[in-house]
Design a protein around this motif. Structure first.
Motif, PDB file in Angstrom:
ATOM      1  N   LYS A  43       0.826  -1.210   0.000  1.00  0.00           N
ATOM      2  CA  LYS A  43       0.000   0.000   0.000  1.00  0.00           C
ATOM      3  C   LYS A  43       0.860   1.260   0.000  1.00  0.00           C
ATOM      4  N   LEU A  44       1.949   1.226   0.727  1.00  0.00           N
ATOM      5  CA  LEU A  44       2.843   2.378   0.788  1.00  0.00           C
ATOM      6  C   LEU A  44       3.500   2.622  -0.566  1.00  0.00           C
ATOM      7  N   LEU A  45       3.950   1.548  -1.208  1.00  0.00           N
ATOM      8  CA  LEU A  45       4.570   1.687  -2.528  1.00  0.00           C
ATOM      9  C   LEU A  45       3.565   2.178  -3.566  1.00  0.00           C
ATOM     10  N   ALA A  46       2.365   1.622  -3.545  1.00  0.00           N
ATOM     11  CA  ALA A  46       1.332   2.055  -4.492  1.00  0.00           C
ATOM     12  C   ALA A  46       0.924   3.502  -4.217  1.00  0.00           C
ATOM     13  N   GLY A  47       0.873   3.875  -2.949  1.00  0.00           N
ATOM     14  CA  GLY A  47       0.564   5.261  -2.602  1.00  0.00           C
ATOM     15  C   GLY A  47       1.620   6.219  -3.100  1.00  0.00           C
ATOM     16  N   ALA A  48       2.887   5.810  -3.039  1.00  0.00           N
ATOM     17  CA  ALA A  48       3.969   6.652  -3.560  1.00  0.00           C
ATOM     18  C   ALA A  48       3.841   6.814  -5.071  1.00  0.00           C
ATOM     19  N   VAL A  49       3.509   5.725  -5.762  1.00  0.00           N
ATOM     20  CA  VAL A  49       3.311   5.807  -7.218  1.00  0.00           C
ATOM     21  C   VAL A  49       2.138   6.737  -7.534  1.00  0.00           C
ATOM     22  N   ALA A  50       1.033   6.574  -6.807  1.00  0.00           N
ATOM     23  CA  ALA A  50      -0.142   7.426  -7.034  1.00  0.00           C
ATOM     24  C   ALA A  50       0.180   8.890  -6.750  1.00  0.00           C
ATOM     25  N   ALA A  51       0.942   9.154  -5.695  1.00  0.00           N
ATOM     26  CA  ALA A  51       1.313  10.540  -5.368  1.00  0.00           C
ATOM     27  C   ALA A  51       2.171  11.146  -6.479  1.00  0.00           C
ATOM     28  N   LEU A  91      -8.285  10.657 -12.569  1.00  0.00           N
ATOM     29  CA  LEU A  91      -8.447   9.327 -13.155  1.00  0.00           C
ATOM     30  C   LEU A  91      -7.093   8.643 -13.352  1.00  0.00           C
ATOM     31  N   ALA A  92      -6.116   9.376 -13.842  1.00  0.00           N
ATOM     32  CA  ALA A  92      -4.779   8.794 -14.021  1.00  0.00           C
ATOM     33  C   ALA A  92      -4.185   8.386 -12.677  1.00  0.00           C
ATOM     34  N   THR A  93      -4.425   9.182 -11.650  1.00  0.00           N
ATOM     35  CA  THR A  93      -3.925   8.852 -10.314  1.00  0.00           C
ATOM     36  C   THR A  93      -4.555   7.569  -9.799  1.00  0.00           C
ATOM     37  N   LEU A  94      -5.878   7.443  -9.944  1.00  0.00           N
ATOM     38  CA  LEU A  94      -6.571   6.238  -9.491  1.00  0.00           C
ATOM     39  C   LEU A  94      -6.111   4.997 -10.247  1.00  0.00           C
ATOM     40  N   VAL A  95      -6.018   5.109 -11.551  1.00  0.00           N
ATOM     41  CA  VAL A  95      -5.603   3.965 -12.366  1.00  0.00           C
ATOM     42  C   VAL A  95      -4.169   3.563 -12.032  1.00  0.00           C
ATOM     43  N   ALA A  96      -3.271   4.532 -11.941  1.00  0.00           N
ATOM     44  CA  ALA A  96      -1.872   4.225 -11.638  1.00  0.00           C
ATOM     45  C   ALA A  96      -1.733   3.635 -10.237  1.00  0.00           C
ATOM     46  N   GLY A  97      -2.443   4.189  -9.267  1.00  0.00           N
ATOM     47  CA  GLY A  97      -2.369   3.681  -7.899  1.00  0.00           C
ATOM     48  C   GLY A  97      -2.894   2.257  -7.783  1.00  0.00           C
ATOM     49  N   MET A  98      -4.024   1.976  -8.406  1.00  0.00           N
ATOM     50  CA  MET A  98      -4.588   0.621  -8.344  1.00  0.00           C
ATOM     51  C   MET A  98      -3.722  -0.364  -9.113  1.00  0.00           C
ATOM     52  N   ALA A  99      -3.232   0.043 -10.272  1.00  0.00           N
ATOM     53  CA  ALA A  99      -2.352  -0.845 -11.041  1.00  0.00           C
ATOM     54  C   ALA A  99      -1.084  -1.148 -10.247  1.00  0.00           C
TER      55      ALA A  99
END
Length: 128
Positions: free
Chosen positions: A92-100, A110-118
């Motif tokens: 979750k921390l790594l995905a949150g960093a990618v989303a940030a 939308l790009a933030t949500l897609v990138a974070g979930m991916a």
């Protein structure tokens, strides 16, 4: 109070580990609701009486959304299994960093949500 509501309140009190009876639990819930309503109504009444919101208050209120979002997200990302998890093994921390990073770069929700979930799915899959 109906029998089903009383039974549910007693089960909730037991699950929470309290000694509150169903009536006391409902009174606590009611008091919380009344308090929340009073707090919100006070701001509506206060700002309804003012012609202009003072500039200092406006500046302070601009930070409220970021503060609320941080208060909701940081515990979800940084804590796991009841403890602080600031390691590369926390997906979750790594995905949150990618989303940030995506949010900062693109400013697109939308790009933030897609990138974070991916990122969450890929990191969870990679870490097993």
């Amino acid at each position: 109070m109906s029998g089903d509501a009383a039974r549910l309140a007693e089960e909730a009190a037991r699950a929470a580990g309290t000694d509150l009876g169903s009536t006391a639990l409902w009174l606590v819930i009611l008091a919380g609701g009344v308090g929340t309503f009073a707090l919100r109504a006070s701001f509506v009444a206060l700002f309804g009486r003012l012609d202009d919101v003072p500039p200092r208050i406006e500046r302070a209120l601009r930070f409220v959304p970021a503060a609320v979002l941080s208060a909701l997200l940081v515990p979800e990302l940084a804590f796991a299994d009841g403890g602080l998890a600031l390691s590369p093994g926390n997906p979750k921390l790594l995905a949150g960093a990618v989303a940030a990073a995506v949010a900062w770069r693109t400013e697109d929700i939308l790009a933030t949500l897609v990138a974070g979930m991916a990122a969450l799915w890929l990191v969870t899959f990679a870490l097993g």
